[in-house]
Design a protein around this motif. Structure first.
Motif, short mmCIF file in Angstrom:
data_model
loop_
_atom_site.label_atom_id
_atom_site.label_comp_id
_atom_site.label_asym_id
_atom_site.label_seq_id
_atom_site.Cartn_x
_atom_site.Cartn_y
_atom_site.Cartn_z
N THR A 4 -12.67 -9.92 13.79
CA THR A 4 -12.03 -10.01 12.48
C THR A 4 -12.39 -8.83 11.61
OG1 THR A 4 -12.08 -12.41 12.58
CG2 THR A 4 -11.79 -11.43 10.40
N GLU A 5 -13.66 -8.45 11.63
CA GLU A 5 -14.11 -7.31 10.84
C GLU A 5 -13.49 -6.01 11.32
OE1 GLU A 5 -18.24 -7.81 11.44
OE2 GLU A 5 -18.57 -8.90 9.58
N SER A 6 -13.29 -5.85 12.63
CA SER A 6 -12.77 -4.59 13.15
C SER A 6 -11.28 -4.43 12.90
CB SER A 6 -13.07 -4.49 14.66
OG SER A 6 -12.39 -5.52 15.34
N THR A 7 -10.55 -5.55 12.87
CA THR A 7 -9.10 -5.44 12.69
C THR A 7 -8.69 -5.49 11.23
OG1 THR A 7 -8.89 -7.84 12.96
CG2 THR A 7 -8.63 -6.49 14.94
N ALA A 8 -9.57 -5.96 10.35
CA ALA A 8 -9.20 -6.09 8.93
C ALA A 8 -8.78 -4.77 8.30
CB ALA A 8 -10.34 -6.74 8.15
N PRO A 9 -9.55 -3.66 8.48
CA PRO A 9 -9.12 -2.39 7.88
C PRO A 9 -7.76 -1.94 8.39
CG PRO A 9 -11.42 -2.28 8.56
CD PRO A 9 -10.85 -3.52 9.15
N GLN A 10 -7.48 -2.18 9.69
CA GLN A 10 -6.20 -1.78 10.24
C GLN A 10 -5.06 -2.58 9.61
OE1 GLN A 10 -6.35 -2.07 14.48
NE2 GLN A 10 -8.17 -0.79 14.68
N ALA A 11 -5.26 -3.90 9.50
CA ALA A 11 -4.25 -4.74 8.89
C ALA A 11 -4.03 -4.33 7.44
CB ALA A 11 -4.66 -6.21 8.98
N ASP A 12 -5.12 -3.97 6.77
CA ASP A 12 -5.03 -3.55 5.38
C ASP A 12 -4.23 -2.25 5.27
OD1 ASP A 12 -5.80 -3.80 2.57
OD2 ASP A 12 -6.97 -1.99 2.93
N ALA A 13 -4.43 -1.33 6.20
CA ALA A 13 -3.68 -0.07 6.19
C ALA A 13 -2.19 -0.35 6.39
CB ALA A 13 -4.20 0.86 7.28
N ARG A 14 -1.84 -1.25 7.27
CA ARG A 14 -0.43 -1.58 7.49
C ARG A 14 0.18 -2.17 6.22
NH1 ARG A 14 3.04 -5.67 8.94
NH2 ARG A 14 4.69 -5.06 10.42
N GLU A 15 -0.56 -3.06 5.57
CA GLU A 15 -0.05 -3.67 4.35
C GLU A 15 0.12 -2.64 3.24
OE1 GLU A 15 1.36 -6.94 2.16
OE2 GLU A 15 0.96 -6.66 4.30
N ARG A 16 -0.80 -1.68 3.16
CA ARG A 16 -0.67 -0.63 2.14
C ARG A 16 0.54 0.25 2.42
NH1 ARG A 16 -6.07 0.38 3.24
NH2 ARG A 16 -5.60 2.55 3.76
N LEU A 17 0.81 0.53 3.68
CA LEU A 17 1.99 1.32 4.02
C LEU A 17 3.28 0.58 3.65
CD1 LEU A 17 0.84 2.67 7.50
CD2 LEU A 17 1.45 4.09 5.54
N LEU A 18 3.31 -0.71 3.91
CA LEU A 18 4.48 -1.50 3.55
C LEU A 18 4.66 -1.55 2.05
CD1 LEU A 18 4.07 -4.48 6.05
CD2 LEU A 18 5.93 -2.81 6.04
N GLU A 19 3.57 -1.75 1.33
CA GLU A 19 3.64 -1.83 -0.13
C GLU A 19 4.10 -0.50 -0.72
OE1 GLU A 19 0.74 -2.96 -3.92
OE2 GLU A 19 0.08 -3.30 -1.86
N ALA A 20 3.55 0.59 -0.23
CA ALA A 20 3.93 1.91 -0.74
C ALA A 20 5.38 2.22 -0.41
CB ALA A 20 3.02 2.98 -0.14
N ALA A 21 5.80 1.91 0.81
CA ALA A 21 7.19 2.17 1.21
C ALA A 21 8.15 1.38 0.34
CB ALA A 21 7.39 1.81 2.67
N GLU A 22 7.85 0.13 0.12
CA GLU A 22 8.74 -0.70 -0.71
C GLU A 22 8.85 -0.15 -2.12
OE1 GLU A 22 8.90 -5.11 -2.72
OE2 GLU A 22 7.68 -4.86 -0.92
N ALA A 23 7.73 0.18 -2.73
CA ALA A 23 7.74 0.66 -4.11
C ALA A 23 8.48 2.00 -4.24
CB ALA A 23 6.31 0.79 -4.62
N LEU A 24 8.18 2.94 -3.36
CA LEU A 24 8.78 4.27 -3.46
C LEU A 24 10.27 4.24 -3.14
CD1 LEU A 24 5.99 6.47 -1.83
CD2 LEU A 24 6.55 6.27 -4.26
N ILE A 25 10.65 3.50 -2.13
CA ILE A 25 12.06 3.44 -1.74
C ILE A 25 12.88 2.70 -2.78
CG2 ILE A 25 13.63 2.42 -0.04
CD1 ILE A 25 11.43 3.18 2.05
N TYR A 26 12.32 1.64 -3.36
CA TYR A 26 13.05 0.90 -4.38
C TYR A 26 13.29 1.77 -5.61
CZ TYR A 26 14.31 -2.80 -7.67
OH TYR A 26 14.97 -3.58 -8.61
N ALA A 27 12.30 2.59 -5.95
CA ALA A 27 12.43 3.45 -7.14
C ALA A 27 13.27 4.69 -6.88
CB ALA A 27 11.04 3.86 -7.63
N GLY A 28 13.18 5.27 -5.66
CA GLY A 28 13.84 6.55 -5.43
C GLY A 28 14.85 6.63 -4.32
N GLY A 29 14.94 5.58 -3.50
CA GLY A 29 15.90 5.60 -2.40
C GLY A 29 15.24 5.93 -1.07
N ILE A 30 15.94 5.59 0.00
CA ILE A 30 15.41 5.80 1.35
C ILE A 30 15.38 7.28 1.71
CG2 ILE A 30 15.80 5.35 3.81
CD1 ILE A 30 17.14 2.70 2.95
#
Length: 222
Positions: A4-30
């Protein structure tokens, strides 16, 4: 270190990428948003992007799926919290939308925006956009079916009515985006009330003359 400890940072990185992609694309387009900008906003290494997503389109589709879940939950809960009867729930949808239109981060419908940038109807991004509208129509159809059962309207009328209601919703979103006027939701609400009155059986009309006589007073979030 456990699994659990080893995979948590990876899962967190994926979630951050999704969050950043959603915010940037919604504001500026794909097309205007590059992978490098998403990676920087996420505070992730570029190799993390390729670990989780085979392409930018795959990331965008996943980000839209994430947004669909959150947006639909917000819209359904907001609608149901404002009203108790099928008709007032249908009308309350526009009250929920107006709050969204008036918010600082409103940039229209992310799914219509995305579909407008993608030509192929078979593209994964277009499929997510189509799925979102199908889910929204399903919720509207549930309320329109309940309204038909309550008023005695024909179920075939309710099916057509639900599609018309979806057009009112998307039309309000588009007008609010272009005009910057949150009250586009109120205009759509008024049009929706007229549609309800026109489609309701005549016995239903005669039973509620006071409600029709004072349309501006029906803020009945029952």
């Amino acid at each position: 270190m456990n699994a659990t400890e080893s995979t948590a940072p990876q899962a967190d990185a994926r979630e951050r990428l999704l969050e950043a992609a959603e915010a940037l694309i919604y504001a500026g387009g794909i097309h205007a948003t590059g992978v490098d900008a998403i990676v920087r906003a996420a505070g992730a290494a570029r190799k993390s992007f390729y670990t989780y997503f085979e392409s930018k389109d795959a990331l965008v589709a996943a980000a839209l799926e994430r947004r669909d879940e959150r947006w639909m939950r917000w819209f359904i809960e907001g609608t149901l919290a404002r009203a108790r009867t099928p008709q007032t729930r249908l009308l309350a949808m526009f009250d929920v939308l107006r709050e969204w239109f008036a918010s600082d981060g409103f940039h229209g419908c992310a799914f219509l925006n995305a579909a407008g940038e993608i030509a192929s109807p078979d593209d994964p991004i277009r499929r997510v956009a189509r799925y979102h509208k199908e889910r929204l129509l399903e919720f509207v159809r549930e309320q329109s079916d309940a309204w038909a059962a309550e008023t005695g309207a024909d179920s075939r009328v309710a099916a057509r009515f639900a599609r018309q209601w979806l057009i009112l919703i998307d039309g309000a979103i588009g007008v609010a985006l272009v005009s910057g006027e949150a009250d586009a939701a109120l205009d759509a609400r008024t049009a929706g009330r007229h549609l309800l009155d026109a489609l309701a059986p005549q016995d239903s009309h005669r039973s509620a003359p006071a409600r029709r006589a004072h349309p501006r007073k029906e803020q009945d979030h029952e």
